[in-house]
Each structure stands twice: as C-alpha cells, then as structure tokens.
Scaffold this motif. Structure first.
Motif, PDB file in Angstrom:
ATOM      1  N   PRO A 267       0.789  -1.242   0.000  1.00 43.77           N
ATOM      2  CA  PRO A 267       0.000   0.000   0.000  1.00 43.77           C
ATOM      3  C   PRO A 267       0.821   1.293   0.000  1.00 43.77           C
ATOM      4  CG  PRO A 267      -0.088  -1.046   2.145  1.00 43.77           C
ATOM      5  CD  PRO A 267       0.623  -2.006   1.227  1.00 43.77           C
ATOM      6  N   PHE A 268       2.150   1.219   0.261  1.00 44.92           N
ATOM      7  CA  PHE A 268       2.995   2.426   0.200  1.00 44.92           C
ATOM      8  C   PHE A 268       4.258   2.067  -0.576  1.00 44.92           C
ATOM      9  CE2 PHE A 268       3.491   6.554   2.648  1.00 44.92           C
ATOM     10  CZ  PHE A 268       4.392   7.079   1.757  1.00 44.92           C
ATOM     11  N   ARG A 269       4.206   2.336  -1.871  1.00 43.87           N
ATOM     12  CA  ARG A 269       5.265   1.913  -2.783  1.00 43.87           C
ATOM     13  C   ARG A 269       6.188   3.054  -3.161  1.00 43.87           C
ATOM     14  NH1 ARG A 269       0.621   0.955  -3.676  1.00 43.87           N
ATOM     15  NH2 ARG A 269       0.348   2.391  -5.394  1.00 43.87           N
ATOM     16  N   ILE A 270       7.348   2.667  -3.713  1.00 42.91           N
ATOM     17  CA  ILE A 270       8.324   3.630  -4.219  1.00 42.91           C
ATOM     18  C   ILE A 270       8.604   3.255  -5.673  1.00 42.91           C
ATOM     19  CG2 ILE A 270      10.592   4.673  -3.900  1.00 42.91           C
ATOM     20  CD1 ILE A 270      10.476   3.500  -0.996  1.00 42.91           C
ATOM     21  N   TYR A 271       8.508   4.261  -6.556  1.00 39.63           N
ATOM     22  CA  TYR A 271       8.730   4.057  -7.985  1.00 39.63           C
ATOM     23  C   TYR A 271       9.874   4.933  -8.464  1.00 39.63           C
ATOM     24  CZ  TYR A 271       4.093   1.880  -8.130  1.00 39.63           C
ATOM     25  OH  TYR A 271       3.007   1.070  -7.922  1.00 39.63           O
ATOM     26  N   GLU A 272      10.439   4.551  -9.624  1.00 40.88           N
ATOM     27  CA  GLU A 272      11.540   5.304 -10.212  1.00 40.88           C
ATOM     28  C   GLU A 272      11.343   5.364 -11.717  1.00 40.88           C
ATOM     29  OE1 GLU A 272      14.948   5.455 -12.675  1.00 40.88           O
ATOM     30  OE2 GLU A 272      14.082   3.504 -12.188  1.00 40.88           O
ATOM     31  N   GLY A 273      11.729   6.506 -12.303  1.00 45.14           N
ATOM     32  CA  GLY A 273      11.704   6.664 -13.751  1.00 45.14           C
ATOM     33  C   GLY A 273      12.074   8.072 -14.156  1.00 45.14           C
ATOM     34  N   GLU A 274      12.891   8.197 -15.189  1.00 45.40           N
ATOM     35  CA  GLU A 274      13.266   9.489 -15.775  1.00 45.40           C
ATOM     36  C   GLU A 274      13.821  10.480 -14.761  1.00 45.40           C
ATOM     37  OE1 GLU A 274      10.564  11.144 -18.602  1.00 45.40           O
ATOM     38  OE2 GLU A 274       9.955   9.172 -19.323  1.00 45.40           O
ATOM     39  N   GLY A 275      14.679  10.026 -13.862  1.00 39.79           N
ATOM     40  CA  GLY A 275      15.301  10.911 -12.882  1.00 39.79           C
ATOM     41  C   GLY A 275      14.402  11.295 -11.717  1.00 39.79           C
ATOM     42  N   LEU A 276      13.251  10.643 -11.609  1.00 37.33           N
ATOM     43  CA  LEU A 276      12.305  10.911 -10.536  1.00 37.33           C
ATOM     44  C   LEU A 276      12.154   9.681  -9.653  1.00 37.33           C
ATOM     45  CD1 LEU A 276       9.441  12.499 -12.688  1.00 37.33           C
ATOM     46  CD2 LEU A 276      11.166  13.725 -11.359  1.00 37.33           C
ATOM     47  N   VAL A 277      11.928   9.919  -8.366  1.00 34.02           N
ATOM     48  CA  VAL A 277      11.531   8.864  -7.436  1.00 34.02           C
ATOM     49  C   VAL A 277      10.215   9.308  -6.830  1.00 34.02           C
ATOM     50  CG1 VAL A 277      12.048   7.735  -5.231  1.00 34.02           C
ATOM     51  CG2 VAL A 277      13.857   8.041  -6.929  1.00 34.02           C
ATOM     52  N   LEU A 278       9.229   8.409  -6.836  1.00 34.33           N
ATOM     53  CA  LEU A 278       7.895   8.716  -6.349  1.00 34.33           C
ATOM     54  C   LEU A 278       7.558   7.832  -5.164  1.00 34.33           C
ATOM     55  CD1 LEU A 278       4.995   9.952  -6.607  1.00 34.33           C
ATOM     56  CD2 LEU A 278       4.516   8.079  -8.224  1.00 34.33           C
ATOM     57  N   PHE A 279       7.240   8.439  -4.022  1.00 29.18           N
ATOM     58  CA  PHE A 279       6.703   7.742  -2.857  1.00 29.18           C
ATOM     59  C   PHE A 279       5.191   7.846  -2.976  1.00 29.18           C
ATOM     60  CE2 PHE A 279      10.984   8.619  -1.627  1.00 29.18           C
ATOM     61  CZ  PHE A 279      11.337   7.623  -0.723  1.00 29.18           C
ATOM     62  N   LEU A 280       4.503   6.713  -3.147  1.00 31.41           N
ATOM     63  CA  LEU A 280       3.074   6.716  -3.442  1.00 31.41           C
ATOM     64  C   LEU A 280       2.303   5.850  -2.457  1.00 31.41           C
ATOM     65  CD1 LEU A 280       0.766   7.560  -5.341  1.00 31.41           C
ATOM     66  CD2 LEU A 280       1.326   5.569  -6.741  1.00 31.41           C
ATOM     67  N   SER A 281       1.409   6.477  -1.717  1.00 29.58           N
ATOM     68  CA  SER A 281       0.593   5.787  -0.729  1.00 29.58           C
ATOM     69  C   SER A 281      -0.846   5.705  -1.211  1.00 29.58           C
ATOM     70  CB  SER A 281       0.635   6.550   0.600  1.00 29.58           C
ATOM     71  OG  SER A 281      -0.337   6.058   1.475  1.00 29.58           O
ATOM     72  N   ASP A 282      -1.519   4.604  -0.849  1.00 28.06           N
ATOM     73  CA  ASP A 282      -2.929   4.451  -1.181  1.00 28.06           C
ATOM     74  C   ASP A 282      -3.819   4.565   0.043  1.00 28.06           C
ATOM     75  OD1 ASP A 282      -2.946   4.011  -4.052  1.00 28.06           O
ATOM     76  OD2 ASP A 282      -1.772   2.234  -3.588  1.00 28.06           O
ATOM     77  N   PHE A 283      -3.302   5.152   1.116  1.00 26.54           N
ATOM     78  CA  PHE A 283      -4.086   5.367   2.325  1.00 26.54           C
ATOM     79  C   PHE A 283      -3.619   6.663   2.973  1.00 26.54           C
ATOM     80  CE2 PHE A 283      -0.372   2.907   3.412  1.00 26.54           C
ATOM     81  CZ  PHE A 283       0.134   3.540   4.532  1.00 26.54           C
ATOM     82  N   ILE A 284      -4.465   7.227   3.819  1.00 24.01           N
ATOM     83  CA  ILE A 284      -4.074   8.419   4.574  1.00 24.01           C
ATOM     84  C   ILE A 284      -3.114   7.970   5.665  1.00 24.01           C
ATOM     85  CG2 ILE A 284      -4.883  10.260   6.105  1.00 24.01           C
ATOM     86  CD1 ILE A 284      -7.516  10.224   4.509  1.00 24.01           C
ATOM     87  N   VAL A 285      -1.937   8.547   5.688  1.00 22.20           N
ATOM     88  CA  VAL A 285      -0.918   8.172   6.668  1.00 22.20           C
ATOM     89  C   VAL A 285      -1.396   8.610   8.054  1.00 22.20           C
ATOM     90  CG1 VAL A 285       1.478   8.499   7.391  1.00 22.20           C
ATOM     91  CG2 VAL A 285       0.919   8.352   4.960  1.00 22.20           C
ATOM     92  N   PRO A 286      -1.410   7.679   9.019  1.00 23.31           N
ATOM     93  CA  PRO A 286      -1.855   8.041  10.370  1.00 23.31           C
ATOM     94  C   PRO A 286      -1.018   9.180  10.955  1.00 23.31           C
ATOM     95  CG  PRO A 286      -1.643   5.665  10.163  1.00 23.31           C
ATOM     96  CD  PRO A 286      -1.050   6.272   8.918  1.00 23.31           C
ATOM     97  N   GLN A 287      -1.677  10.096  11.630  1.00 22.89           N
ATOM     98  CA  GLN A 287      -1.015  11.287  12.171  1.00 22.89           C
ATOM     99  C   GLN A 287       0.182  10.943  13.055  1.00 22.89           C
ATOM    100  OE1 GLN A 287      -2.004  14.305  11.076  1.00 22.89           O
ATOM    101  NE2 GLN A 287      -0.215  15.133  12.089  1.00 22.89           N
ATOM    102  N   GLU A 288       0.084   9.884  13.855  1.00 19.62           N
ATOM    103  CA  GLU A 288       1.175   9.544  14.769  1.00 19.62           C
ATOM    104  C   GLU A 288       2.421   9.025  14.048  1.00 19.62           C
ATOM    105  OE1 GLU A 288      -1.510   5.852  14.699  1.00 19.62           O
ATOM    106  OE2 GLU A 288      -1.828   7.998  14.786  1.00 19.62           O
ATOM    107  N   VAL A 289       2.320   8.770  12.745  1.00 23.57           N
ATOM    108  CA  VAL A 289       3.447   8.235  11.973  1.00 23.57           C
ATOM    109  C   VAL A 289       4.093   9.306  11.095  1.00 23.57           C
ATOM    110  CG1 VAL A 289       4.097   6.458  10.304  1.00 23.57           C
ATOM    111  CG2 VAL A 289       2.294   6.007  11.939  1.00 23.57           C
TER     112      VAL A 289
END
Length: 132
Positions: free
Chosen positions: A71-93
């Motif tokens: 559910p929280f992946r990291i992607y790479e392409g064309e000089g970019l790194v993308l941190f992509l989450s599919d949920f709202i990150v809990p406030q305490e984290v």
C-alpha cells in the motif's frame, strides 16, 4: 542493491537511486496526490523499486490489474523517485515517516522534494462578524 532506511516506527526497503528529484503522493484531505502519482506511474512507465512499512499503517493491500501491491510503494523513472501511498498516513506516523524519507534522500543525494497535496478551505461566511 536493496537497502533499508529506518526510524523507530517506519522502514524504507528500496533500491538506491542517486541524484533524483523526489515526489510524494499520498491521499489527504483530497485524493490529488494519489491521482497524480498513479498518472505519473502509468504515463512515465515508472518501475517499482521498494516500499515503506510500519506497524502503524492500516493492514491492507492494493489490487492493480489483478496483482496485489504494497500500500505504500516507491517508484523510479526518468530521474524521478515517487513515494506513493494508497491510504491516509496516520497522524502519529507522519513525523517519523517524513524523517525516514529525508534520511533516504540524504543517502541518495536527492535534489529536492515535491509533494502533491490538497487543503480544505472554508467558505467565507458573510453573516459572521469575526471575518472568517
């Protein structure tokens, strides 16, 4: 090579990608970060290079084209790194997760961080005397 970057509550497991511009797309008040993230993954043909895990994240998996994804992946392409989450990150984290991403960026000499997010804006109330 796969490496780990940790804080007390979060861990990044990913490939090292040097000198990238880092993007972050997570849902918050709206879904704009997640929508832009998925568009980038599809249009730039980004490849998955890792994930963030935490015992504080909700227990879920994402199905995409019949394949279960973290559910929280990291992607790479064309000089970019993308941190992509599919949920709202809990406030305490949020604080520790931000620190682990910044540590990852330091280790990889990342150039900058851009986040896609939205904010709630209250409508001005004409009958209110306080100016809100």
């Amino acid at each position: 090579m796969i490496v780990e970057t940790k804080t007390d509550c979060c861990k990044i497991v990913s490939e090292d990608i040097e000198d990238a511009i880092v993007l972050e797309g997570s849902p918050n008040a709206g879904l704009i970060g997640n929508i832009i993230g998925w568009l980038l993954v599809d249009n730039l043909k980004m490849r998955e290079i890792g994930y963030i895990e935490s015992k504080h994240f909700p227990p879920l998996a994402v199905l995409y084209k019949g394949i279960a994804l973290h559910p929280f992946r990291i992607y790479e392409g064309e000089g970019l790194v993308l941190f992509l989450s599919d949920f709202i990150v809990p406030q305490e984290v949020v604080f520790d997760m931000t620190n682990v991403i910044v540590d990852w960026m330091d280790k990889n000499n990342s150039k900058e961080l851009l986040t896609f997010n939205s904010a709630l804006v209250r409508e001005k109330n004409e009958s209110c005397r306080c100016g809100c």
